[in-house]
Design a protein around this motif. Sequence first.
Motif, mmCIF file in Angstrom:
data_model
loop_
_atom_site.group_PDB
_atom_site.id
_atom_site.type_symbol
_atom_site.label_atom_id
_atom_site.label_comp_id
_atom_site.label_asym_id
_atom_site.label_seq_id
_atom_site.Cartn_x
_atom_site.Cartn_y
_atom_site.Cartn_z
ATOM 1 N N GLY A 248 -2.416 -3.225 1.552
ATOM 2 C CA GLY A 248 -3.745 -3.421 2.204
ATOM 3 C C GLY A 248 -4.793 -3.843 1.413
ATOM 4 O O GLY A 248 -5.635 -4.575 1.170
ATOM 5 N N TYR A 249 -4.636 -3.244 -0.021
ATOM 6 C CA TYR A 249 -5.822 -3.421 -1.011
ATOM 7 C C TYR A 249 -5.373 -4.842 -1.715
ATOM 8 O O TYR A 249 -6.246 -5.639 -1.691
ATOM 9 N N LEU A 250 -4.098 -5.394 -1.734
ATOM 10 C CA LEU A 250 -3.817 -6.624 -2.030
ATOM 11 C C LEU A 250 -4.328 -7.761 -1.103
ATOM 12 O O LEU A 250 -4.869 -8.777 -1.498
ATOM 13 N N GLY B 278 -5.853 -1.008 -5.859
ATOM 14 C CA GLY B 278 -4.478 -1.128 -5.264
ATOM 15 C C GLY B 278 -3.282 -0.604 -5.913
ATOM 16 O O GLY B 278 -2.508 0.090 -5.554
ATOM 17 N N VAL B 279 -3.442 -0.722 -7.316
ATOM 18 C CA VAL B 279 -2.503 -0.151 -8.291
ATOM 19 C C VAL B 279 -2.465 1.334 -8.414
ATOM 20 O O VAL B 279 -1.600 1.953 -8.387
ATOM 21 N N TYR B 280 -3.853 1.621 -8.176
ATOM 22 C CA TYR B 280 -4.001 3.554 -8.169
ATOM 23 C C TYR B 280 -3.034 3.757 -7.045
ATOM 24 O O TYR B 280 -2.736 4.848 -7.044
ATOM 25 N N ALA B 281 -3.681 3.057 -5.990
ATOM 26 C CA ALA B 281 -3.161 3.638 -4.782
ATOM 27 C C ALA B 281 -1.530 3.464 -4.435
ATOM 28 O O ALA B 281 -0.859 4.290 -3.693
ATOM 29 N N LEU B 282 -1.113 2.600 -5.581
ATOM 30 C CA LEU B 282 0.406 2.576 -5.650
ATOM 31 C C LEU B 282 0.959 3.897 -6.179
ATOM 32 O O LEU B 282 2.148 4.098 -5.912
ATOM 33 N N TRP B 283 0.399 4.125 -7.148
ATOM 34 C CA TRP B 283 1.131 5.256 -8.093
ATOM 35 C C TRP B 283 0.044 6.039 -8.521
ATOM 36 O O TRP B 283 -0.562 6.337 -9.793
ATOM 37 N N PRO B 284 -0.577 7.035 -7.563
ATOM 38 C CA PRO B 284 -1.677 7.838 -7.899
ATOM 39 C C PRO B 284 -1.640 9.070 -8.807
ATOM 40 O O PRO B 284 -2.648 9.791 -9.275
ATOM 41 N N LEU C 230 5.355 6.540 -2.893
ATOM 42 C CA LEU C 230 5.505 4.988 -2.875
ATOM 43 C C LEU C 230 6.160 4.629 -1.529
ATOM 44 O O LEU C 230 6.024 3.775 -0.620
ATOM 45 N N VAL C 231 7.355 5.607 -1.264
ATOM 46 C CA VAL C 231 8.077 5.337 -0.038
ATOM 47 C C VAL C 231 7.335 5.450 1.306
ATOM 48 O O VAL C 231 7.260 4.882 2.321
ATOM 49 N N LEU C 232 6.503 6.529 1.271
ATOM 50 C CA LEU C 232 5.712 7.255 2.641
ATOM 51 C C LEU C 232 4.458 6.340 2.752
ATOM 52 O O LEU C 232 4.266 5.916 3.907
ATOM 53 N N SER C 233 3.627 6.092 1.953
ATOM 54 C CA SER C 233 2.431 5.476 1.931
ATOM 55 C C SER C 233 1.797 4.437 1.000
ATOM 56 O O SER C 233 1.332 3.506 1.289
ATOM 57 N N GLY C 234 2.501 4.812 -0.217
ATOM 58 C CA GLY C 234 1.611 4.016 -1.386
ATOM 59 C C GLY C 234 2.078 2.369 -1.184
ATOM 60 O O GLY C 234 1.096 1.560 -1.251
ATOM 61 N N PHE C 235 3.019 2.007 -0.862
ATOM 62 C CA PHE C 235 3.614 0.600 -0.689
ATOM 63 C C PHE C 235 2.421 -0.067 0.404
ATOM 64 O O PHE C 235 1.924 -1.045 0.170
ATOM 65 N N TRP C 236 2.245 0.618 1.527
ATOM 66 C CA TRP C 236 1.483 0.024 2.602
ATOM 67 C C TRP C 236 0.502 0.056 1.997
ATOM 68 O O TRP C 236 -0.591 -1.092 2.466
ATOM 69 N N ILE D 246 -10.428 3.679 6.569
ATOM 70 C CA ILE D 246 -9.939 4.052 7.866
ATOM 71 C C ILE D 246 -8.198 3.752 7.768
ATOM 72 O O ILE D 246 -7.528 4.946 8.194
ATOM 73 N N GLY D 247 -7.888 3.200 7.039
ATOM 74 C CA GLY D 247 -6.245 3.043 6.682
ATOM 75 C C GLY D 247 -5.969 4.444 5.773
ATOM 76 O O GLY D 247 -4.921 5.022 6.106
ATOM 77 N N HIS D 248 -6.676 4.958 4.766
ATOM 78 C CA HIS D 248 -6.350 6.259 4.086
ATOM 79 C C HIS D 248 -6.783 7.285 5.157
ATOM 80 O O HIS D 248 -5.882 8.187 5.302
ATOM 81 N N ILE D 249 -7.546 7.313 5.991
ATOM 82 C CA ILE D 249 -7.831 8.651 7.058
ATOM 83 C C ILE D 249 -6.527 8.688 7.988
ATOM 84 O O ILE D 249 -6.064 9.552 8.098
ATOM 85 N N VAL D 250 -6.062 7.430 8.515
ATOM 86 C CA VAL D 250 -5.111 7.613 9.373
ATOM 87 C C VAL D 250 -3.677 7.814 8.893
ATOM 88 O O VAL D 250 -2.881 8.704 9.051
ATOM 89 N N THR D 251 -3.385 7.394 7.498
ATOM 90 C CA THR D 251 -2.295 7.699 6.638
ATOM 91 C C THR D 251 -2.483 9.328 6.367
ATOM 92 O O THR D 251 -1.155 9.786 6.480
ATOM 93 N N GLY D 252 -3.485 9.661 5.980
ATOM 94 C CA GLY D 252 -3.585 11.076 5.538
ATOM 95 C C GLY D 252 -3.208 11.836 6.795
ATOM 96 O O GLY D 252 -2.638 12.900 6.633
#
Length: 130
Positions: A20-22, A45-51, A10-16, A83-89
């Motif tokens: 994006g999904y929101l 987006g909820v799944y990306a927030l807490w996967p 959540l702190v590192l990437s989930g919130f951001w 692209i957001g997932h690739i960059v963040t990953g």
Amino acid sequence: MKTLLNLIWLVLSGFWLFLGYLLAGVLMCVLIITIPWGIAAFRIGVYALWPFGYTTVQRRDAGAASFLGNVIWFLLAGWWLAIGHIVTGIALCVTIIGIPFGIANFKLIPVSLVPLGREIVRTDQPFATR
């Protein structure tokens, strides 16, 4: 352990990623015809927030409509989110501690590209589809 991983995520990437999904969901809901894609964006987006502790499975009742919907999704928002997932990953994989979170980001790419016809389920019941 899943809770700890989710809090760090959540702190590192989930919130951001959630934001994006929101944004994608709100933009899709502006037009009446794209509301189903907006709902899919909110769900993912909820799944990306807490996967951690959840996974995606194919829905048995998905058909040609899901395929056509995924083509439209891919053109309108899917590739931007991927692209957001690739960059963040990649950014998370720079550190040893971030590697599991980077891998989790890469696992979210397929569902960000083609969300329709997939269902988010708990990992302790991966075969519980409708």
